[in-house]
Design an enzyme around this catalytic site. Structure first.
Site, PDB file in Angstrom:
ATOM      1  N   HIS A 102      -5.863  -8.369   0.046  1.00 53.92           N
ATOM      2  CA  HIS A 102      -6.118  -7.054   0.623  1.00 53.92           C
ATOM      3  C   HIS A 102      -6.582  -6.152  -0.306  1.00 53.92           C
ATOM      4  CE1 HIS A 102      -3.382  -7.609   4.365  1.00 53.92           C
ATOM      5  NE2 HIS A 102      -4.030  -8.469   4.160  1.00 53.92           N
ATOM      6  N   TYR A 231       0.642   1.716   7.330  1.00 56.14           N
ATOM      7  CA  TYR A 231       1.918   2.509   7.030  1.00 56.14           C
ATOM      8  C   TYR A 231       1.841   3.640   7.984  1.00 56.14           C
ATOM      9  CZ  TYR A 231       3.076  -0.042   2.774  1.00 56.14           C
ATOM     10  OH  TYR A 231       3.623  -1.210   1.704  1.00 56.14           O
ATOM     11  N   PRO A 323      12.207  -0.713   0.311  1.00 53.36           N
ATOM     12  CA  PRO A 323      10.815  -1.487   0.365  1.00 53.36           C
ATOM     13  C   PRO A 323       9.440  -0.929   0.727  1.00 53.36           C
ATOM     14  CG  PRO A 323      12.236  -1.743   2.550  1.00 53.36           C
ATOM     15  CD  PRO A 323      13.107  -0.986   1.502  1.00 53.36           C
ATOM     16  N   LYS A 327       7.921  -3.205  -3.940  1.00 51.02           N
ATOM     17  CA  LYS A 327       7.979  -3.329  -5.373  1.00 51.02           C
ATOM     18  C   LYS A 327       9.059  -4.531  -5.597  1.00 51.02           C
ATOM     19  CE  LYS A 327       4.750  -0.930  -6.794  1.00 51.02           C
ATOM     20  NZ  LYS A 327       3.550  -1.707  -6.538  1.00 51.02           N
ATOM     21  N   TYR A 412       0.420   1.009  -6.430  1.00 54.23           N
ATOM     22  CA  TYR A 412       0.713   0.114  -5.436  1.00 54.23           C
ATOM     23  C   TYR A 412       0.085  -1.385  -5.840  1.00 54.23           C
ATOM     24  CZ  TYR A 412       1.384  -1.688  -0.690  1.00 54.23           C
ATOM     25  OH  TYR A 412       1.821  -2.250   0.236  1.00 54.23           O
TER      26      TYR A 412
END
Ligand code: APR
Ligand code: PHB
Length: 418
Positions: A102, A231, A323, A327, A412
């Site tokens: 991604h 998200y 979560p 990570k 990220y």
């Protein structure tokens, strides 16, 4: 094939028998190893593999069955450095074949999607590949290379970590008491393991934060809503749309910390997801059979130091993150990448990397702790109007500022391993 564990009743010294006084159980002494690893999660298994590559022997002791660890549904995002490391050490074949690369994520709020393009902002990507797939690859590699992984052990206990001859006692899958002598113990036994408890209370410093919410996660046999992760921040609470394959979706909903799966029949989950993932220009949630359902608590936790004498802690045994930043597994892997250099050096008589391990690992741990807390605060509803406005302001800032989006992207995709 796994090498058979030999359970030889060796002529143990009086001193050793005394040290493991188990009156009801006959103690066998198995062949000593260099590194005794407790826990066959990503941390323990990868450490065993990396040590093997460095010419160091290890034995992994796991409380659950092989089937259990290989089927437990956990997280699923590999940072760029994690995927690179797995490739470098010969574990990338299946990940590269079936993992999903991604180049960004969507932040969904105010009814609109805002893409954070990792490739454009920081030139890196992430790989969506389930933790249990990583575990399956690792178990297969360990067994192929003659590695020793013992499943279904109980009563694991760590002894004499402040000497240079520590050992572990446990009860094997056949109910026989065993003693494993080693040079070093690696506590990779997760948050609920026993290794952390071997660090004296006067030495161990725990810092933590709990959150008043949890995640209800489902795995569903239905194509993902979108090709990248979404998200979503919504007045009803957070929702996350992830995936495991083009046919399998992984979805999460923010729920109260004390809610149980029984309170969330499938229909209620789909209705709630449809509301929280709604966008201004319509769109629907794909509904399908639910394959797995569970509630995950949200907590930030760091125990330091990550070393006591000959005991080294790695992964969830030392720290956990909520979560939201994806990570957990990546931090576990970063820890063992350090240990894989520090322990062979220590065994050769060079203690510098081992002495620096806790401090070096904790620097990365705290960066991930901050990022996970930041993502969690920005995306969850607390019911407090001030929090709500701060979170929305931060989301709008990221959506409108390349500098802010770059910072999110850099964290990220994962900062380089030390
Ligand atoms: N003896 C032997 N094994 C044990 C013991 C014990 N006393 N206690 C726990 N274990 C095992 C667990 O059964 C588990 O398989 O240790 C393993 C720890 O694995 P993980 O919990 O997966 O921890 P870690 O390898 O650090 O990986 C961290 O896991 O929880 C997720 O989100 C987290 O993705 C992160 C990753
Ligand atoms: C997952 O796919 O399980 C997942 C993805 C992103 C997260 C957490 C979990 O932040």
């Amino acid at each position: 094939m796994s090498r058979e564990r030999v359970s030889i009743e060796r002529g143990t010294s009086e001193e050793r028998s005394e040290r493991w006084a188990q009156p009801t159980r006959r103690a066998s002494t198995v062949e000593p190893t260099q590194v005794a690893i407790i826990g066959a999660g990503p941390a323990g298994l990868l450490l065993s593999h990396l040590l093997h590559l460095a010419g160091v022997e290890s034995v992994v002791l796991e409380r659950r069955s092989r089937e259990y660890v290989e089927s437990r549904v956990r997280a699923g995002v590999l940072e760029h450095p994690t995927a690179e490391l797995l490739r470098e050490v010969g574990l990338g074949e299946r990940m590269d074949r079936v993992g999903l690369v991604h180049a960004g994520i969507e932040l969904r709020f105010d009814g609109v999607d805002h893409r954070v393009a990792f490739d454009e902002l920081v030139g890196k990507t992430i790989t969506v590949y389930g933790q249990q797939e990583v575990v399956k690859d690792l178990v297969a590699a360990r067994l192929r290379d003659g590695g020793q992984v013992e499943f279904d052990v109980t009563e694991t206990a760590v002894h004499d970590i402040d000497t240079d001859a520590p050992y572990i006692t446990y009860v094997d899958a056949h109910g026989a008491g065993q003693r494993l002598d080693c040079d070093v113990v690696a506590g990779c036994d997760g948050f609920h393991g026993i290794a952390r408890g071997a660090v004296p209370a006067a030495v161990l410093r725990v810092l933590d934060r709990t959150y008043p919410f949890a995640w209800l996660g489902i795995l569903a046999e239905v194509p993902p809503l979108h090709e990248e992760l979404i998200y979503a921040r919504h007045a009803l609470g957070f929702a996350l749309c992830s995936m495991r394959s083009p046919e399998i979706t992984r979805l999460y909903l923010q729920v109260d910390a004390d809610e149980t799966v029984e309170e969330w029949p499938d229909d209620r989950i789909w209705e709630e997801l449809a509301k929280r993932l709604a966008v201004d220009d319509g769109g629907t949630v794909n509904v399908g059979p639910v394959l797995d359902k569970g509630v995950t608590a949200m907590r930030s936790f760091v125990a330091a130091p990550m070393r006591q004498g000959r005991l080294f802690l790695a992964g969830d045994a030392a720290h956990i993150v909520p979560p939201t930043g994806a990570k957990g597994m990546n931090l576990a892997i970063a820890d063992v990448s350090l240990l894989a250099r520090a322990l062979p050096a220590l065994l050769r008589g060079s203690p510098d990397l081992a002495d620096a391990y806790s401090e070096t690992a904790l620097r990365r741990v705290w960066r991930a702790e901050h990022f996970s807390w930041f993502m969690t605060s920005m995306l969850h509803r607390t019911g407090d109007d001030f929090d709500e406005q701060l979170a929305l302001s931060q989301l709008r800032y990221i959506a409108g500022s390349t500098a802010a989006a770059t910072s999110l992207a850099e964290n990220y995709v994962g900062l380089p391993f030390a």
